[in-house]
Scaffold this motif. Structure first.
Motif, PDB file in Angstrom:
ATOM      1  N   LEU A 114      22.193  18.000 -27.079  1.00 50.16           N
ATOM      2  CA  LEU A 114      22.219  16.842 -26.863  1.00 50.16           C
ATOM      3  C   LEU A 114      21.791  16.028 -25.629  1.00 50.16           C
ATOM      4  N   ALA A 115      22.327  16.792 -24.669  1.00 47.06           N
ATOM      5  CA  ALA A 115      21.817  16.441 -23.105  1.00 47.06           C
ATOM      6  C   ALA A 115      20.305  16.563 -22.966  1.00 47.06           C
ATOM      7  N   ALA A 116      19.798  17.603 -23.684  1.00 49.54           N
ATOM      8  CA  ALA A 116      18.497  17.758 -23.481  1.00 49.54           C
ATOM      9  C   ALA A 116      17.610  16.832 -24.309  1.00 49.54           C
ATOM     10  N   GLN A 117      18.407  16.668 -25.450  1.00 50.65           N
ATOM     11  CA  GLN A 117      17.520  15.623 -26.322  1.00 50.65           C
ATOM     12  C   GLN A 117      17.447  14.508 -25.875  1.00 50.65           C
ATOM     13  N   LEU A 118      18.395  13.855 -25.175  1.00 46.61           N
ATOM     14  CA  LEU A 118      18.379  12.443 -24.526  1.00 46.61           C
ATOM     15  C   LEU A 118      17.612  12.445 -23.619  1.00 46.61           C
ATOM     16  N   GLN A 119      17.453  13.628 -22.473  1.00 47.35           N
ATOM     17  CA  GLN A 119      16.482  13.690 -21.500  1.00 47.35           C
ATOM     18  C   GLN A 119      15.053  13.555 -21.940  1.00 47.35           C
ATOM     19  N   THR A 128       9.910  10.513 -22.595  1.00 47.44           N
ATOM     20  CA  THR A 128       8.795  10.032 -23.605  1.00 47.44           C
ATOM     21  C   THR A 128       8.908   8.578 -23.270  1.00 47.44           C
ATOM     22  N   ARG A 129       9.927   7.881 -23.496  1.00 47.87           N
ATOM     23  CA  ARG A 129      10.122   6.398 -23.261  1.00 47.87           C
ATOM     24  C   ARG A 129       9.461   6.138 -21.864  1.00 47.87           C
ATOM     25  N   LEU A 130       9.632   6.918 -20.818  1.00 42.69           N
ATOM     26  CA  LEU A 130       9.447   6.491 -19.583  1.00 42.69           C
ATOM     27  C   LEU A 130       7.943   6.679 -19.440  1.00 42.69           C
ATOM     28  N   VAL A 134       2.416   3.895 -19.163  1.00 44.85           N
ATOM     29  CA  VAL A 134       1.272   3.716 -19.534  1.00 44.85           C
ATOM     30  C   VAL A 134       1.022   2.114 -19.843  1.00 44.85           C
ATOM     31  N   ARG A 135       1.841   1.459 -20.585  1.00 45.20           N
ATOM     32  CA  ARG A 135       1.955   0.261 -20.947  1.00 45.20           C
ATOM     33  C   ARG A 135       1.718  -0.845 -19.774  1.00 45.20           C
ATOM     34  N   LEU A 136       2.625  -0.340 -18.507  1.00 41.58           N
ATOM     35  CA  LEU A 136       2.406  -1.073 -17.383  1.00 41.58           C
ATOM     36  C   LEU A 136       1.249  -0.914 -16.301  1.00 41.58           C
ATOM     37  N   GLY A 137       0.544   0.438 -16.744  1.00 38.67           N
ATOM     38  CA  GLY A 137      -0.489   0.688 -15.722  1.00 38.67           C
ATOM     39  C   GLY A 137       0.161   1.365 -14.717  1.00 38.67           C
ATOM     40  N   LEU A 138       1.077   2.376 -14.660  1.00 39.09           N
ATOM     41  CA  LEU A 138       1.878   2.734 -13.718  1.00 39.09           C
ATOM     42  C   LEU A 138       1.409   4.401 -13.536  1.00 39.09           C
ATOM     43  N   GLU A 139       0.334   4.845 -14.094  1.00 38.66           N
ATOM     44  CA  GLU A 139      -0.284   6.262 -14.237  1.00 38.66           C
ATOM     45  C   GLU A 139      -0.084   6.865 -12.625  1.00 38.66           C
ATOM     46  N   SER A 140      -0.234   6.029 -11.711  1.00 41.78           N
ATOM     47  CA  SER A 140      -0.192   6.833 -10.369  1.00 41.78           C
ATOM     48  C   SER A 140       1.182   6.883  -9.727  1.00 41.78           C
ATOM     49  N   ALA A 141       2.292   6.247 -10.467  1.00 42.00           N
ATOM     50  CA  ALA A 141       3.669   6.348 -10.144  1.00 42.00           C
ATOM     51  C   ALA A 141       4.274   8.028 -10.444  1.00 42.00           C
ATOM     52  N   GLY A 195       0.836  -1.136   0.045  1.00 45.58           N
ATOM     53  CA  GLY A 195      -0.108  -0.100   0.060  1.00 45.58           C
ATOM     54  C   GLY A 195       0.890   1.195   0.004  1.00 45.58           C
ATOM     55  N   ALA A 196       2.120   0.990  -0.670  1.00 47.26           N
ATOM     56  CA  ALA A 196       3.004   2.178  -0.783  1.00 47.26           C
ATOM     57  C   ALA A 196       2.867   3.271  -1.804  1.00 47.26           C
ATOM     58  N   ARG A 197       3.500   4.243  -2.011  1.00 51.53           N
ATOM     59  CA  ARG A 197       3.775   5.104  -3.089  1.00 51.53           C
ATOM     60  C   ARG A 197       4.868   4.366  -4.002  1.00 51.53           C
ATOM     61  N   LEU A 198       4.626   4.774  -5.345  1.00 52.76           N
ATOM     62  CA  LEU A 198       5.793   4.320  -6.082  1.00 52.76           C
ATOM     63  C   LEU A 198       6.220   5.479  -7.038  1.00 52.76           C
ATOM     64  N   SER A 199       7.788   5.693  -6.977  1.00 48.37           N
ATOM     65  CA  SER A 199       8.316   6.641  -7.907  1.00 48.37           C
ATOM     66  C   SER A 199       9.224   5.808  -8.824  1.00 48.37           C
ATOM     67  N   ILE A 200       9.440   6.191  -9.812  1.00 50.08           N
ATOM     68  CA  ILE A 200      10.344   5.605 -10.885  1.00 50.08           C
ATOM     69  C   ILE A 200      11.274   6.564 -11.279  1.00 50.08           C
ATOM     70  N   VAL A 201      12.680   6.419 -11.291  1.00 55.63           N
ATOM     71  CA  VAL A 201      13.735   6.852 -11.804  1.00 55.63           C
ATOM     72  C   VAL A 201      14.546   6.415 -12.815  1.00 55.63           C
ATOM     73  N   HIS A 202      14.659   7.283 -14.084  1.00 56.88           N
ATOM     74  CA  HIS A 202      15.746   6.545 -15.093  1.00 56.88           C
ATOM     75  C   HIS A 202      16.640   7.724 -15.115  1.00 56.88           C
ATOM     76  N   VAL A 203      17.986   7.368 -15.097  1.00 59.00           N
ATOM     77  CA  VAL A 203      19.133   8.299 -15.088  1.00 59.00           C
ATOM     78  C   VAL A 203      19.695   8.169 -16.455  1.00 59.00           C
ATOM     79  N   VAL A 204      19.786   9.345 -17.233  1.00 58.60           N
ATOM     80  CA  VAL A 204      20.593   9.614 -18.446  1.00 58.60           C
ATOM     81  C   VAL A 204      21.883   9.665 -17.933  1.00 58.60           C
TER      82      VAL A 204
END
Length: 144
Positions: free
Chosen positions: A58-63, A68-70, A75-82, A31-40
């Motif tokens: 280039l750094a801004a484009q990669l971010q 977008t991919r995150l 959405v694909r995994l149903g993680l809208e609340s994360a 019953g916990a909150r979920l955050s997801i981080v991806h590091v460029v």
């Protein structure tokens, strides 16, 4: 002990998707909150004489691509609340920064078992475990 806020640190690939799915299931169980981080990761460019940081555009484009991919993955995994976060820099340092800023009490990372010479070198998940100020769950990414 139950966890209140989980932070899943993921790569945006099939392995990261597995880590995110495991984190989603654990967050639901606690019953916990979920955050997801991806590091460029910081990308040095060699110019022949010196190493330079990637140009700001280039750094801004990669971010932006990572955001977008995150979002697509969430959405694909149903993680809208994360809560989704894209950071840039050293992977382990940015995971720790996110955990501290978010008040996470469990960090979830993927782990590749290593054998032979590769076992001699430092790896991100080991750095995360060594410097963590909270619990860390390493999800095995390869099963034999």
């Amino acid at each position: 002990m139950t966890y209140q806020h989980l932070l899943a640190a993921i790569a945006i690939d099939e392995h990261g998707e597995g880590v995110a799915q495991r984190a989603k299931a654990l967050a639901a169980q606690f019953g916990a909150r979920l955050s997801i981080v991806h590091v460029v990761e910081y990308i040095p460019l060699e110019t022949g004489e010196a190493l330079m940081a990637a140009p700001p555009d280039l750094a801004a484009q990669l971010q932006e691509q990572a955001r977008t991919r995150l979002h697509e993955l969430s959405v694909r995994l149903g993680l809208e609340s994360a809560q989704l976060r894209v950071a840039s820099g050293g992977v382990a340092a940015e995971i720790h920064r996110a955990a501290k800023e978010l008040g996470a009490d469990l960090i979830i990372v993927g782990h590749h078992p290593r054998h032979g010479l590769s076992a001699l070198f430092s790896h991100t998940e080991e750095d995360v475990v060594q410097r963590a100020r909270c619990d860390v769950l390493a999800v095995c990414l390869t099963r034999d």
